[in-house]
Design an enzyme around this catalytic site. Structure first.
Site, mmCIF file in Angstrom:
data_model
loop_
_atom_site.group_PDB
_atom_site.id
_atom_site.type_symbol
_atom_site.label_atom_id
_atom_site.label_comp_id
_atom_site.label_asym_id
_atom_site.label_seq_id
_atom_site.Cartn_x
_atom_site.Cartn_y
_atom_site.Cartn_z
ATOM 1 N N HIS A 186 2.022 -7.753 13.013
ATOM 2 C CA HIS A 186 1.261 -8.102 14.219
ATOM 3 C C HIS A 186 1.859 -9.309 14.960
ATOM 4 O O HIS A 186 2.038 -9.295 16.171
ATOM 5 C CB HIS A 186 -0.194 -8.442 13.883
ATOM 6 C CG HIS A 186 -0.913 -7.371 13.115
ATOM 7 N ND1 HIS A 186 -0.641 -6.038 13.270
ATOM 8 C CD2 HIS A 186 -1.910 -7.445 12.198
ATOM 9 C CE1 HIS A 186 -1.439 -5.335 12.472
ATOM 10 N NE2 HIS A 186 -2.204 -6.177 11.806
ATOM 11 N N ASP B 209 -5.838 16.052 -6.291
ATOM 12 C CA ASP B 209 -4.816 15.053 -6.562
ATOM 13 C C ASP B 209 -3.678 15.227 -5.552
ATOM 14 O O ASP B 209 -3.343 16.360 -5.179
ATOM 15 C CB ASP B 209 -4.309 15.243 -7.987
ATOM 16 C CG ASP B 209 -3.587 14.018 -8.464
ATOM 17 O OD1 ASP B 209 -4.184 13.263 -9.257
ATOM 18 O OD2 ASP B 209 -2.424 13.805 -8.024
#
Ligand code: NDP
Length: 458
Positions: A230, A85
């Site tokens: 982008h 975890d």
């Protein structure tokens, strides 16, 4: 540049990004002798080393690579799995043991934003953050405020030179070519301003939908998924002033400066949409108002660009997959040469094709055959795959850069914050979205933003 990373740690190794992009990139790095040290995968899934090797082979094969067994054996011999975890210190204890021989590991956080803080805190708690570098993926935050919180978390643990923020468009050779085209040639830079350019259009189109990632996509939408990062990065490269020098800092300063000059987007000059059937996809809540399409106009009020609209659009389920910039030049002031049939001549267009079939196409007027002196458009075109040797994948280049400590192709904190500032006014706009049919260029309302949207040819 710094000391080369001598180990790679992939958090989220069982995930989509590692499988699609990072395993193929690591394979290529091994093939070119650019990888040393172990590659350690971390995830909650209880995989053993062999399962990791099997996943790597599958991913590399699916990426279309013809596997060279010697190369693969080299990679496989480096792979180690740590299951645990992200909130459990024992996970980092085992990681510390596995990194015993590494002086400068690269930690790649290919994990959902929800576990980001735990991973960063875990690395810090185990004393691993002091040595090494960290790569963080987009989306970097959910808006300006959360991006700042994320920055504070990261900066609390890592120094700026240790942090590599991915916008994989910066790793695409054809995107870098925009700067080479502008600053490595004499031909166009003198025309690169409002005197000669009427508008600039950037289209990032996908012909597919959410491809089984609707659960992720619905929390994000087109603006956050690709416009904020982008598309605005491409605009920055198109619009920036020449850097004062050729080094990475000068380059990134020039990019940041033009992003700082971009006006926040306005809902009045933005059209969002959602493709028909999106709400029926598994993982999409009924009544979702997440946009799968956005078209908008960004303006840059400086000497070079005042009055020139940068028209941006991106979406899913559009007619084709293509990323293209179209620079539309103004018409000559003196109209000496009519087009055939007395039509208005088509303006000169310069296209940067940034997708798979990358290259440049220029549309110019040529003499129309016949007695009359009229013109019609013809294309001058170069395909980079024919003119140049094959380009490397963006993720391969970026991993290689990060391992060397090269920052040029990574986003700065201030760049990302400017990108959020620019898109902030159009995030989570209220109200119903216009829908559009799959396989069309978005809702018809997008036509109000410009008389002509240039269709990508790539
Ligand atoms: P995934 O959804 O595939 O998740 C990656 C891994 O994280 C999973 O395999 C899972 O592994 C673990 N995980 C999932 N949910 C949780 C949770 N709630 N708590 C703890 N662990 C969890 O993500 P991707 O690989 O698609 O993306 C990783 C990162 O990269 C994200 O930040 C994403 O935005 C970014 N990114 C992804 C792109 C892509 O194409 N996929 C493109 C660009 C950026 P396990 O259960 O084994 O622990």
């Amino acid at each position: 540049m710094g000391t080369r990373s001598d180990a790679v740690v992939l958090f989220g190794v069982t995930g989509d990004l590692v499988s699609k992009k990072l395993f193929p990139a690591l394979y290529e790095l091994v093939r070119r002798g650019r990888l040393s040290g172990p590659v350690i995968g971390v995830a909650r899934s209880p995989w053993d080393d062999q399962q990791l090797v099997t996943a790597a082979r599958k991913a590399i094969t699916e990426a279309g690579r013809q596997i060279d067994e010697d190369v693969f054996d080299d990679l496989a011999g480096r792979l180690r799995m740590i299951s645990g975890d992200y909130a459990d210190p024992a996970t980092y204890q085992r990681l510390t043991e596995a990194l015993a021989d590494a002086a400068n590991p690269l930690f790649y956080l290919a994990i959902p934003p929800a576990v980001f803080d735990s991973a960063v805190a875990g690395l810090a708690g185990a004393g691993l953050a002091q040595r090494g570098r960290v790569v963080v993926e987009k989306p970097f935050g959910h808006d300006l405020k959360s991006a700042r919180v994320l920055s504070t978390t990261l900066r609390g643990v890592f120094a700026e030179e240790q942090i590599f923020r991915i916008d994989h468009y910066l790793g695409k050779e054809a995107v870098e070519d925009i700067a080479v085209f502008r600053f490595g040639n004499r031909l166009f830079e003198p025309l690169w301003n409002r005197e000669h350019i009427a508008n600039v259009q950037v289209t990032l189109a996908e012909s597919f939908g959410t491809q089984g990632r609707a659960g992720f996509y619905d929390r994000v939408g087109a603006t956050r998924d690709v416009l904020q990062n982008h598309v605005l990065q491409v605009v920055a490269l198109l619009a920036m002033e020449p850097p004062v020098a050729g080094d990475a800092d000068s380059f990134r300063n020039a990019e940041a400066a033009v992003l700082a000059q971009m006006k926040p987007l306005s809902p009045e000059t933005t059209v969002r949409g959602q493709y028909e059937g999106y709400r029926d996809e598994p993982g999409v809540p009924a009544g979702s108002t997440t946009e799968t399409f956005v078209a908008t106009t960004v303006t840059i009020e400086n000497e070079r660009w005042a009055g020139v609209p940068f028209l941006l659009r991106t979406g899913k389920s559009l007619p084709k997959t293509a990323t293209e910039v179209v620079v539309e030049f103004r018409q000559p002031d003196q109209r000496l040469i009519p087009a055939e049939n007395d039509a208005e001549p088509v303006a000169n267009l310069l296209r940067f094709r940034l997708g798979r079939a990358d290259g440049i196409t220029m549309s110019i007027q040529a003499k129309n055959p016949g007695v009359e002196v009229t013109s019609r458009p013809v294309e001058l075109s170069v395909d980079f795959d024919k003119a140049l040797e094959p380009r490397r994948e963006a993720y391969e280049r970026l991993l290689d850069d990060a391992m060397d400590g090269r920052h040029l192709r990574f986003a700065r904190e201030e760049t990302i914050e400017h990108e959020w500032r620019v898109v902030e006014p159009i995030l989570d706009l209220p109200g119903e979205l216009p829908s559009y049919e799959e396989g069309t260029w978005g809702p018809s309302e997008a036509a109000r933003l410009t008389p002509v949207w240039h269709t990508p040819i790539g």
